[in-house]
Write an enzyme that holds these catalytic residues in place. Sequence first.
Site, PDB file in Angstrom:
ATOM      1  N   PRO A 187       0.834  -1.206   0.000  1.00 34.00           N
ATOM      2  CA  PRO A 187       0.000   0.000   0.000  1.00 34.00           C
ATOM      3  C   PRO A 187       0.868   1.256   0.000  1.00 34.00           C
ATOM      4  CG  PRO A 187      -0.602  -1.515   1.785  1.00 34.00           C
ATOM      5  CD  PRO A 187       0.688  -1.987   1.211  1.00 34.00           C
ATOM      6  N   GLU A 188       0.538   2.199  -0.894  1.00 31.24           N
ATOM      7  CA  GLU A 188       1.306   3.442  -0.982  1.00 31.24           C
ATOM      8  C   GLU A 188       0.523   4.573  -0.320  1.00 31.24           C
ATOM      9  OE1 GLU A 188       3.110   3.916  -4.841  1.00 31.24           O
ATOM     10  OE2 GLU A 188       3.172   1.768  -5.159  1.00 31.24           O
ATOM     11  N   LYS A 224       3.161   6.386   4.464  1.00 35.29           N
ATOM     12  CA  LYS A 224       2.469   5.101   4.599  1.00 35.29           C
ATOM     13  C   LYS A 224       2.089   4.794   6.045  1.00 35.29           C
ATOM     14  CE  LYS A 224       5.287   3.486   0.746  1.00 35.29           C
ATOM     15  NZ  LYS A 224       6.324   2.517   0.315  1.00 35.29           N
ATOM     16  N   CYS A 228       4.962   0.847 -25.296  1.00 34.25           N
ATOM     17  CA  CYS A 228       4.782   2.137 -24.643  1.00 34.25           C
ATOM     18  C   CYS A 228       3.604   2.861 -25.291  1.00 34.25           C
ATOM     19  CB  CYS A 228       6.059   2.957 -24.797  1.00 34.25           C
ATOM     20  SG  CYS A 228       5.898   4.666 -24.237  1.00 34.25           S
ATOM     21  N   CYS A 250       5.361   5.786 -27.487  1.00 33.91           N
ATOM     22  CA  CYS A 250       6.284   5.585 -28.618  1.00 33.91           C
ATOM     23  C   CYS A 250       6.289   4.156 -29.153  1.00 33.91           C
ATOM     24  CB  CYS A 250       7.697   5.980 -28.200  1.00 33.91           C
ATOM     25  SG  CYS A 250       8.463   4.768 -27.101  1.00 33.91           S
ATOM     26  N   CYS A 306      10.315   2.905 -20.029  1.00 35.45           N
ATOM     27  CA  CYS A 306      10.373   2.881 -21.480  1.00 35.45           C
ATOM     28  C   CYS A 306      11.787   3.300 -21.875  1.00 35.45           C
ATOM     29  CB  CYS A 306       9.365   3.834 -22.108  1.00 35.45           C
ATOM     30  SG  CYS A 306       9.628   3.989 -23.892  1.00 35.45           S
ATOM     31  N   CYS A 328      11.513   6.619 -24.221  1.00 34.43           N
ATOM     32  CA  CYS A 328      11.040   7.866 -23.596  1.00 34.43           C
ATOM     33  C   CYS A 328      11.903   8.260 -22.399  1.00 34.43           C
ATOM     34  CB  CYS A 328       9.600   7.715 -23.114  1.00 34.43           C
ATOM     35  SG  CYS A 328       8.386   7.494 -24.426  1.00 34.43           S
TER      36      CYS A 328
HETATM   37 ZN    ZN Z   1       8.048   5.326 -24.818  1.00 33.28          ZN
END
Ligand code: ZN
Length: 256
Positions: free
Chosen positions: A2-3, A55, A229, A232, A251, A254
């Site tokens: 959990p964040e 948290k 992605c 891209c 990615c 990117c």
């Molecule tokens: Zn990308």
Amino acid sequence: MPEGDTIRKAARRVGDALLGNEIVSIETPQPRHRFDRWPERLSGRALRAVDTHGKHLFLRFEGDLTLHSHLRMGGLWGVYRRGERWRRSPRRAWLVIRTPDHEVVQFDGPVLELVTDSRTRFDQRLAGLGPDLLADDFSEERFLARLREDDRTRPFGDALLDQRNIAGIGNIWRAEACFLAAIDPHRPTGEVSNDEALAAVRAIQPRMRESVEGRWPEPWVYRRDGRPCKRCRTLIQAGGIGDDNRTAYWCPECQS
Ligand SMILES: [Zn+2]
């Protein structure tokens, strides 16, 4: 795990169920808490507030007593109407708080302690936490100051997970932050500019707030390894980085 957004959402539900309502009983079913006498110590005290930092979740009772909880990897807060079936086995409950209408249950959350408010302020682990990204008074300056005190060679994706730098980011949001700011998560923190680091946290802050409101934005890279992605079409990659070797997603085009 959990964040911060998940914990904040849980705190809101827990607060809605408990605040202003009579607390009928408090139970700590695990043997570890057998001799703690929390039910006696908290008996008759009203709950003043439910709040979070990163948290960590705090239930603040009258008379300077606070229940401090952290769910670690697999914990969960459940809020149920009386008589409703729980989502996890009662054997996994660590804390059960009942009002006339609700049962609030903390499952599988091994960090559960009853402390005084003053101790929560001076507790080393809590005092060492970085600024809470979801707090109204989140300080970008404090975040940058903490980040610059950290090891310059540490991968930026790893530094973002360190709760001493910034509180509330877990694996999902670190992946999204690095993507949205076009930062390769392996890049040494010393080679990430202040503007880039701020771009990363500014990109996810509104998304985490959306999530607190129950709107879950589609991830760009988190758990999308092997798929193209969305920007891209390059295949998203995944791999462990940092001290804990937790899986990062990125990615290569990117975020080069
Ligand atoms: Zn990308």
